[in-house]
Design a protein around this motif. Structure first.
Motif, mmCIF file in Angstrom:
data_model
loop_
_atom_site.group_PDB
_atom_site.id
_atom_site.type_symbol
_atom_site.label_atom_id
_atom_site.label_comp_id
_atom_site.label_asym_id
_atom_site.label_seq_id
_atom_site.Cartn_x
_atom_site.Cartn_y
_atom_site.Cartn_z
ATOM 1 N N GLY A 35 0.760 -1.236 0.000
ATOM 2 C CA GLY A 35 0.000 0.000 0.000
ATOM 3 C C GLY A 35 0.791 1.286 0.000
ATOM 4 N N PHE A 36 2.104 1.218 -0.063
ATOM 5 C CA PHE A 36 2.894 2.443 -0.121
ATOM 6 C C PHE A 36 2.821 3.049 -1.517
ATOM 7 N N GLU A 37 2.830 4.367 -1.567
ATOM 8 C CA GLU A 37 2.709 5.062 -2.839
ATOM 9 C C GLU A 37 3.933 4.813 -3.719
ATOM 10 N N GLU A 38 3.694 4.764 -5.016
ATOM 11 C CA GLU A 38 4.790 4.617 -5.971
ATOM 12 C C GLU A 38 5.300 6.009 -6.335
ATOM 13 N N GLY A 39 6.440 6.374 -5.805
ATOM 14 C CA GLY A 39 7.007 7.687 -6.049
ATOM 15 C C GLY A 39 8.327 7.850 -5.330
ATOM 16 N N LEU A 40 8.865 9.063 -5.420
ATOM 17 C CA LEU A 40 10.162 9.325 -4.816
ATOM 18 C C LEU A 40 10.117 9.278 -3.296
ATOM 19 N N SER A 41 8.967 9.537 -2.706
ATOM 20 C CA SER A 41 8.869 9.522 -1.249
ATOM 21 C C SER A 41 9.084 8.122 -0.691
ATOM 22 N N THR A 42 8.395 7.147 -1.282
ATOM 23 C CA THR A 42 8.596 5.764 -0.849
ATOM 24 C C THR A 42 10.011 5.298 -1.149
ATOM 25 N N LEU A 43 10.538 5.722 -2.290
ATOM 26 C CA LEU A 43 11.917 5.390 -2.628
ATOM 27 C C LEU A 43 12.881 5.937 -1.580
ATOM 28 N N GLY A 44 12.591 7.142 -1.075
ATOM 29 C CA GLY A 44 13.424 7.727 -0.033
ATOM 30 C C GLY A 44 13.341 6.963 1.274
ATOM 31 N N LEU A 45 12.124 6.506 1.631
ATOM 32 C CA LEU A 45 11.966 5.710 2.852
ATOM 33 C C LEU A 45 12.776 4.413 2.779
ATOM 34 N N VAL A 46 12.636 3.710 1.668
ATOM 35 C CA VAL A 46 13.337 2.430 1.514
ATOM 36 C C VAL A 46 14.843 2.649 1.456
ATOM 37 N N SER A 47 15.252 3.670 0.735
ATOM 38 C CA SER A 47 16.685 3.962 0.627
ATOM 39 C C SER A 47 17.283 4.333 1.978
ATOM 40 N N GLY A 48 16.558 5.122 2.759
ATOM 41 C CA GLY A 48 17.048 5.492 4.085
ATOM 42 C C GLY A 48 17.172 4.299 5.010
ATOM 43 N N LEU A 49 16.181 3.407 4.957
ATOM 44 C CA LEU A 49 16.249 2.202 5.791
ATOM 45 C C LEU A 49 17.403 1.306 5.352
ATOM 46 N N PHE A 50 17.565 1.151 4.057
ATOM 47 C CA PHE A 50 18.656 0.321 3.531
ATOM 48 C C PHE A 50 20.014 0.872 3.967
ATOM 49 N N SER A 51 20.195 2.169 3.845
ATOM 50 C CA SER A 51 21.470 2.785 4.216
ATOM 51 C C SER A 51 21.734 2.673 5.711
ATOM 52 N N ALA A 52 20.686 2.832 6.519
ATOM 53 C CA ALA A 52 20.853 2.734 7.970
ATOM 54 C C ALA A 52 21.277 1.329 8.381
ATOM 55 N N VAL A 53 20.630 0.318 7.806
ATOM 56 C CA VAL A 53 20.974 -1.068 8.148
ATOM 57 C C VAL A 53 22.376 -1.398 7.644
ATOM 58 N N TRP A 54 22.715 -0.934 6.459
ATOM 59 C CA TRP A 54 24.057 -1.200 5.923
ATOM 60 C C TRP A 54 25.131 -0.582 6.818
ATOM 61 N N SER A 55 24.907 0.643 7.256
ATOM 62 C CA SER A 55 25.873 1.296 8.137
ATOM 63 C C SER A 55 25.972 0.590 9.481
ATOM 64 N N CYS A 56 24.849 0.108 9.979
ATOM 65 C CA CYS A 56 24.860 -0.643 11.238
ATOM 66 C C CYS A 56 25.694 -1.907 11.101
ATOM 67 N N GLY A 57 25.564 -2.585 9.969
ATOM 68 C CA GLY A 57 26.357 -3.779 9.741
ATOM 69 C C GLY A 57 27.843 -3.484 9.630
ATOM 70 N N MET A 58 28.190 -2.362 9.028
ATOM 71 C CA MET A 58 29.602 -1.983 8.927
ATOM 72 C C MET A 58 30.198 -1.661 10.287
ATOM 73 N N PHE A 59 29.350 -1.366 11.263
ATOM 74 C CA PHE A 59 29.823 -1.165 12.632
ATOM 75 C C PHE A 59 29.875 -2.491 13.390
ATOM 76 N N VAL A 60 28.834 -3.308 13.239
ATOM 77 C CA VAL A 60 28.751 -4.562 13.989
ATOM 78 C C VAL A 60 29.829 -5.542 13.541
ATOM 79 N N GLY A 61 30.056 -5.653 12.241
ATOM 80 C CA GLY A 61 31.007 -6.626 11.719
ATOM 81 C C GLY A 61 32.417 -6.471 12.265
ATOM 82 N N PRO A 62 33.044 -5.305 12.096
ATOM 83 C CA PRO A 62 34.399 -5.153 12.638
ATOM 84 C C PRO A 62 34.456 -5.217 14.159
ATOM 85 N N THR A 63 33.445 -4.667 14.831
ATOM 86 C CA THR A 63 33.464 -4.656 16.294
ATOM 87 C C THR A 63 33.336 -6.065 16.863
#
Length: 253
Positions: free
Chosen positions: A156-184
């Motif tokens: 049900g999320f809208e097809e547009g740049l807003s939803t793309l921004g939400l998904v991109s932000g979540l993806f980047s946050a999780v990726w950065s978290c992994g780059m911290f967890v892995g080496p630590t």
């Protein structure tokens, strides 16, 4: 104003959908866990592989740099191939993540390798497993963002740049978290035990993520088949029973 610019600005209107609602979709946290294992694996190798190679094989810093090519070169070379395959066969994306995750787990367990399997460490084995990990990480990483975006649209999320921004932000946050967890985490386990067990733990995380993704993918397939079966029964009802009149009554006319 140019109509094309109007379409861009209309797509950029803030969405009414919530970031937290996106995270409550069951499939999204599972894919996020897959992404976290990907970035943590890369971070783990960046922090610990060079020390392991120098201590175990007495390699020079230059040779360690060449050793890392075994990870990055297959990843970069396979990215266009897996990207094209993912685009041509969207239904295979979930299985790419499962197969890639399982292969990544096997690669990390044999990278050391883990002492319990009784295989001794060799330079050729380390290079081979780096190639396997590079290909497997690529296979797993390519479909993740597209799967998250498609999942958001299906819920049900809208097809547009807003939803793309939400998904991109979540993806980047999780990726950065992994780059911290892995080496630590990897450095801590390496310090307390050794590289072999730290690599096996990283493989265990990849296996767990792939197993969760696989189980949910099987559930999705079963649910889709059940829905299609119910739809077929609705469109093609069974034969009339004994109480159904064969001819219309005269009063009906």
């Amino acid at each position: 104003m140019d109509p094309d610019l109007e379409n861009v600005f209309s797509d950029a209107v803030p969405t009414r959908d919530s970031f937290f609602r996106l995270c409550t979709i069951v499939k999204i946290p599972i894919i996020c866990f897959v992404v976290l294992t990907l970035s943590s694996g890369l971070g783990f190798l960046d922090a610990t592989l060079s020390i392991f190679a120098i201590d175990k094989f007495s390699l020079s810093p230059g040779s360690v740099g060449l050793l890392m090519i075994g990870l990055s070169l297959p990843y970069g070379a396979a990215s266009p191939i897996f990207g094209l395959f993912s685009d041509k066969h969207p239904y295979a994306r979930k299985w790419m993540m499962v197969i890639g995750g399982m292969s990544t787990a096997a690669g990390f367990c044999l990278l050391g390798p883990i002492p319990v399997i009784g295989v001794h460490s060799h330079l050729w084995l380390t290079i081979l497993m780096l190639v396997v990990i590079g290909l497997s990480l690529c296979m797993t990483a390519i479909p993740t963002f597209a799967e998250m975006l498609v999942c958001a649209h299906e819920n049900g999320f809208e097809e547009g740049l807003s939803t793309l921004g939400l998904v991109s932000g979540l993806f980047s946050a999780v990726w950065s978290c992994g780059m911290f967890v892995g080496p630590t985490l990897g450095s801590y386990i390496t310090q307390k035990s050794n590289f072999e067990y730290a690599s096996a733990c990283q493989g265990g995380l990849a296996f767990l993520a792939a197993a969760l993704q696989g189980m949910y993918s099987i559930y999705e397939v079963h649910k889709k088949r059940s829905t299609q079966a119910k739809g077929t029964v609705t469109e093609h009802p069974g034969p009339a029973n004994d109480r159904t009149p064969l001819l219309p009554s005269p009063n009906s006319s």
